[in-house]
Design a protein around this motif. Structure first.
Motif, PDB file in Angstrom:
ATOM      1  N   LEU A  53       0.853  -1.294  -0.091  1.00  0.00           N
ATOM      2  CA  LEU A  53      -0.013  -0.035   0.108  1.00  0.00           C
ATOM      3  C   LEU A  53       0.880   1.023  -0.032  1.00  0.00           C
ATOM      4  O   LEU A  53       1.330   1.456   0.878  1.00  0.00           O
ATOM      5  N   HIS A  54       0.785   1.958  -1.099  1.00  0.00           N
ATOM      6  CA  HIS A  54       1.610   3.310  -1.341  1.00  0.00           C
ATOM      7  C   HIS A  54       3.270   3.017  -1.010  1.00  0.00           C
ATOM      8  O   HIS A  54       3.964   3.684  -0.154  1.00  0.00           O
ATOM      9  N   GLY A  55       3.667   1.956  -1.446  1.00  0.00           N
ATOM     10  CA  GLY A  55       5.269   1.368  -1.397  1.00  0.00           C
ATOM     11  C   GLY A  55       5.410   0.700   0.031  1.00  0.00           C
ATOM     12  O   GLY A  55       6.672   0.558   0.309  1.00  0.00           O
ATOM     13  N   CYS A  56       4.496   0.365   0.777  1.00  0.00           N
ATOM     14  CA  CYS A  56       4.787  -0.109   2.246  1.00  0.00           C
ATOM     15  C   CYS A  56       4.100  -1.424   2.065  1.00  0.00           C
ATOM     16  O   CYS A  56       2.895  -1.559   1.914  1.00  0.00           O
ATOM     17  N   LEU A  57       4.939  -2.389   2.542  1.00  0.00           N
ATOM     18  CA  LEU A  57       4.471  -3.814   2.687  1.00  0.00           C
ATOM     19  C   LEU A  57       3.832  -4.126   3.895  1.00  0.00           C
ATOM     20  O   LEU A  57       4.435  -3.914   4.719  1.00  0.00           O
ATOM     21  N   ILE A  58       2.484  -4.558   3.755  1.00  0.00           N
ATOM     22  CA  ILE A  58       1.989  -5.027   4.988  1.00  0.00           C
ATOM     23  C   ILE A  58       1.773  -6.587   4.821  1.00  0.00           C
ATOM     24  O   ILE A  58       1.257  -6.882   3.843  1.00  0.00           O
ATOM     25  N   LYS A  59       2.321  -7.145   6.002  1.00  0.00           N
ATOM     26  CA  LYS A  59       2.120  -8.715   5.685  1.00  0.00           C
ATOM     27  C   LYS A  59       0.852  -9.174   6.366  1.00  0.00           C
ATOM     28  O   LYS A  59       0.348  -8.497   7.311  1.00  0.00           O
ATOM     29  N   ALA A  60       0.412 -10.340   5.881  1.00  0.00           N
ATOM     30  CA  ALA A  60      -0.496 -11.251   6.531  1.00  0.00           C
ATOM     31  C   ALA A  60      -0.384 -11.203   8.054  1.00  0.00           C
ATOM     32  O   ALA A  60       0.900 -11.509   8.374  1.00  0.00           O
TER      33      ALA A  60
END
Length: 154
Positions: A53-60
């Motif tokens: 999201l907007h260059g930021c990885l959000i992990k499960a």
């Protein structure tokens, strides 16, 4: 939301005068009040899958705080988002959340506002704030935004 919506309308007599006797505008007025006031400020969600999201990885499994009030004031989506605009299009506001976690009571809340606010101003046409808007005691440091009390006169 009823007291907060009444406060917002009473604090802006010019806009209230525009919609006071136009019950057919009540649904649009309610949606703008919901967008503009957004009583639930934020929600926390957990990512089900990895997502960027907007260059930021959000992990499960990671949690994300969603600022509903900030989303409802997004200038890319709403023109002049920090102003109350009772005739604007409010499509896409997030006052009741979105998707699977949308508020179950949203239809009842909308119906209550569409009925109660016009009835209030019809019953008390001279209703006005008894204090300056900036003196009204707001609940701004709580989970649910609102008014502590609404001093009015008529």
């Amino acid at each position: 939301m009823l007291a907060l919506g009444a406060f917002a309308l009473l604090a802006d007599p010019a806009q209230l005068a525009e919609v006071r006797d136009k019950e057919e505008d009540a649904p649009a007025v309610v949606e703008e009040l919901l967008r503009y006031l957004t009583i639930i400020q934020h929600v926390v969600r957990v990512a089900l899958v990895d997502i960027e999201l907007h260059g930021c990885l959000i992990k499960a499994g990671e949690s994300v705080t969603v600022a509903l009030s900030a989303a409802n004031r997004d200038a890319d989506h709403f023109a002049a988002p920090d102003a109350l605009g009772l005739t604007r299009s409010t499509a896409g506001h997030l006052a009741f959340g979105h998707g699977l976690h949308q508020c179950l009571g949203q239809r009842l809340a909308r119906a209550e506002m569409r009925i109660a606010l016009p009835a209030l101003f019809r019953r008390f046409p001279a209703l006005r704030l008894a204090v300056a808007p900036e003196e009204a005691p707001l609940r701004s440091a709580m989970t649910v935004y609102g008014v502590h009390e609404l001093p009015v006169t008529w």
